[in-house]
Design an enzyme around this catalytic site. Structure first.
Site, PDB file in Angstrom:
ATOM      1  CE1 TYR A 141      32.577  28.232 116.787  1.00 44.91           C
ATOM      2  CE2 TYR A 141      31.549  26.247 117.645  1.00 44.91           C
ATOM      3  CZ  TYR A 141      32.503  27.231 117.738  1.00 44.91           C
ATOM      4  OH  TYR A 141      33.384  27.210 118.788  1.00 44.91           O
ATOM      5  CE  LYS A 191      41.756  41.670 112.376  1.00 46.37           C
ATOM      6  NZ  LYS A 191      42.786  42.282 113.237  1.00 46.37           N
ATOM      7  CG  ASP A 223      43.483  42.651 116.760  1.00 40.24           C
ATOM      8  OD1 ASP A 223      42.456  43.342 116.911  1.00 40.24           O
ATOM      9  OD2 ASP A 223      44.342  42.901 115.889  1.00 40.24           O
ATOM     10  CG  ASP A 247      34.857  28.535 121.332  1.00 38.46           C
ATOM     11  OD1 ASP A 247      34.439  28.047 122.399  1.00 38.46           O
ATOM     12  OD2 ASP A 247      35.744  27.997 120.636  1.00 38.46           O
ATOM     13  CG  ASP A 251      37.801  28.523 126.648  1.00 34.20           C
ATOM     14  OD1 ASP A 251      36.576  28.514 126.879  1.00 34.20           O
ATOM     15  OD2 ASP A 251      38.462  27.499 126.411  1.00 34.20           O
TER      16      ASP A 251
HETATM   17  C1  IPM Z   1      31.964  25.872 124.140  1.00 35.65           C
HETATM   18  C2  IPM Z   1      32.683  24.681 123.568  1.00 35.65           C
HETATM   19  C3  IPM Z   1      31.945  24.203 122.315  1.00 35.65           C
HETATM   20  C4  IPM Z   1      31.974  25.331 121.299  1.00 35.65           C
HETATM   21  C5  IPM Z   1      32.485  22.887 121.708  1.00 35.65           C
HETATM   22  C6  IPM Z   1      32.485  21.764 122.718  1.00 35.65           C
HETATM   23  C7  IPM Z   1      31.748  22.487 120.472  1.00 35.65           C
HETATM   24  O1  IPM Z   1      34.010  24.987 123.325  1.00 35.65           O
HETATM   25  O2  IPM Z   1      30.770  25.748 124.460  1.00 35.65           O
HETATM   26  O3  IPM Z   1      32.592  26.924 124.278  1.00 35.65           O
HETATM   27  O4  IPM Z   1      32.950  25.474 120.554  1.00 35.65           O
HETATM   28  O5  IPM Z   1      31.002  26.087 121.254  1.00 35.65           O
HETATM   29 MG    MG Z   2      34.588  26.893 124.021  1.00 30.45          MG
END
Ligand code: IPM
Ligand code: MG
Length: 369
Positions: A141, A191, A223, A247, A251
């Site tokens: 990032y 990894k 993975d 990240d 999710d």
């Molecule tokens: C998160 C989001 C952010 C990230 C984006 C919106 C920049 O996906 O907080 O997980 O990638 O960190």
């Molecule tokens: Mg995210």
């Protein structure tokens, strides 16, 4: 307790869910005798439209002047064509960097009453309770150099994955400490079979782990971790990971709870702590009063716990959320099938606030006896 909270509703469903989180915070203030002072500012696409930049100076100043920051979401598809540094997401990334919060805590908890909302079997997800500790200021990032080049008819782009030992160590210590207060297990993700950054990650986490003999450490390749999260989520307690892996895995882990709308987060370790639901701006449902506000409300609970040490108030918000879910209230994302959705963003927020007021009342009555 008096707290100054800077509110950054942002884009898409951000303003709707932030509104419900402040409703619940106001209920806390009234029922537990605290004073919360809100200062609302623009960030992301909203700020681009208002001030021509995703993170105006006034917003940054308000953030640094606050005890805590509560953010909704950033991102608007109509601004996706802007250069990277001008996009709504740049506002959030610049803010994270400026604040210096290096650890992003994302609790992933399966609430029993909605365990059937997950596409995974209830027998797999029931009882799952994971704390994802995501490193937030390093890796791809922010690594330099980065960019795009066009030379000799070749168009290329590159990013740099870079970690210093100190960056790994500080987030690892936080993860081990958190595990010590939970079930005593850290699973560190990397990894290391391919990446040098991951080899340094693994060595550093192993060394730091020796200072926490009561905590068990395991190392997992990213993975394999992605798979275990879906097959045996209950094996995890604290999941420690670098920025991009975190990240993605957070999710994915949301699937365990039934909806990304349930996930809260806290970014700690910097000058001012930043709280935000994990879901994005969800432009497709913005303005329809159908977004799930629970991620934002649970982020407000984290704010009270981590920034204000108001553990009882935080627990009571969590209990109110459970009670409302147990009573069968569902926004479309947690309806299992949308035909059984029976409530709106604002209604769900009010129901949590009412449940909280009742819990507070019960406690006061108890203390009065
Ligand atoms: C998160 C989001 C952010 C990230 C984006 C919106 C920049 O996906 O907080 O997980 O990638 O960190
Ligand atoms: Mg995210």
């Amino acid at each position: 307790m008096r707290l100054k909270i800077t509110l950054l509703p942002g884009d898409g469903i951000g303003p709707e869910v932030t509104h419900e989180a402040t409703r619940v915070l106001n209920t806390v203030a009234e029922n537990y005798g605290h004073e919360f002072i809100f200062d609302e500012r623009a960030v992301g696409g909203a700020a681009i439209k208002e001030a021509g930049t995703p993170l105006p100076h006034a917003t940054m100043d308000a953030c640094f002047a606050a005890d805590a920051i509560l953010l909704g979401a950033v991102g608007s598809p109509e601004l996706d064509e802007l250069p990277p540094a001008m996009r709504p997401e740049a506002g959030l990334l610049t803010l994270r960097k400026a604040l210096g919060g290096f650890a992003n805590l994302r609790p992933v908890q399966c609430f029993d009453s909605i365990s059937d909302c997950s596409p995974l079997r209830p027998t797999v997800v029931r009882g799952a309770n994971i704390l994802v500790v995501r490193e937030l200021l390093g890796g791809l990032y922010f690594g330099e150099p980065r960019g795009r080049i066009r030379a000799d008819n070749v168009h290329a782009a590159y990013n740099t994955m870079r970690y210093t030992e100190a960056e790994i160590e500080r987030v690892a210590r936080l993860a081990f400490t958190a595990a010590g207060e939970r079930r005593g297990k850290v699973a560190s993700v990397d990894k290391a079979n391919v990446l040098e950054t991951s080899q340094l990650w693994r060595e550093t986490v192993t060394r730091v782990g020796r200072d926490y003999p009561a905590v068990t450490l395991e190392h997992l390749y990213v993975d394999a971790c992605a798979m275990h999260l879906m097959t045996t989520p209950r094996r995890f307690d604290v999941l420690l990971t670098e920025n991009l892996f975190g990240d993605i895995l957070s999710d994915e882990a949301a699937v365990i709870t039934g909806s990304l709308g349930m996930l809260a987060s806290a970014t700690v370790g910097g000058t001012v702590d930043l709280y935000e639901p994990v879901h994005g701006s969800a432009p497709d449902i913005a303005g329809t009063n159908s977004a799930n506000p629970l991620g934002a409300i649970l982020s407000a609970a984290m704010l009270l716990r981590h920034t204000a040490q108001l553990e009882q108030e935080a627990r009571d918000i969590e209990e109110a959320v459970s009670a409302v879910l147990d009573a069968g209230h569902r926004t479309p994302d947690i309806a299992g099938n949308t035909a059984t959705a029976n409530t709106t963003t604002s209604r769900l927020g009010s129901l949590v606030a009412d449940a909280l007021a009742e819990i507070a009342d019960r406690c006061h009555a108890y203390h009065a006896v």
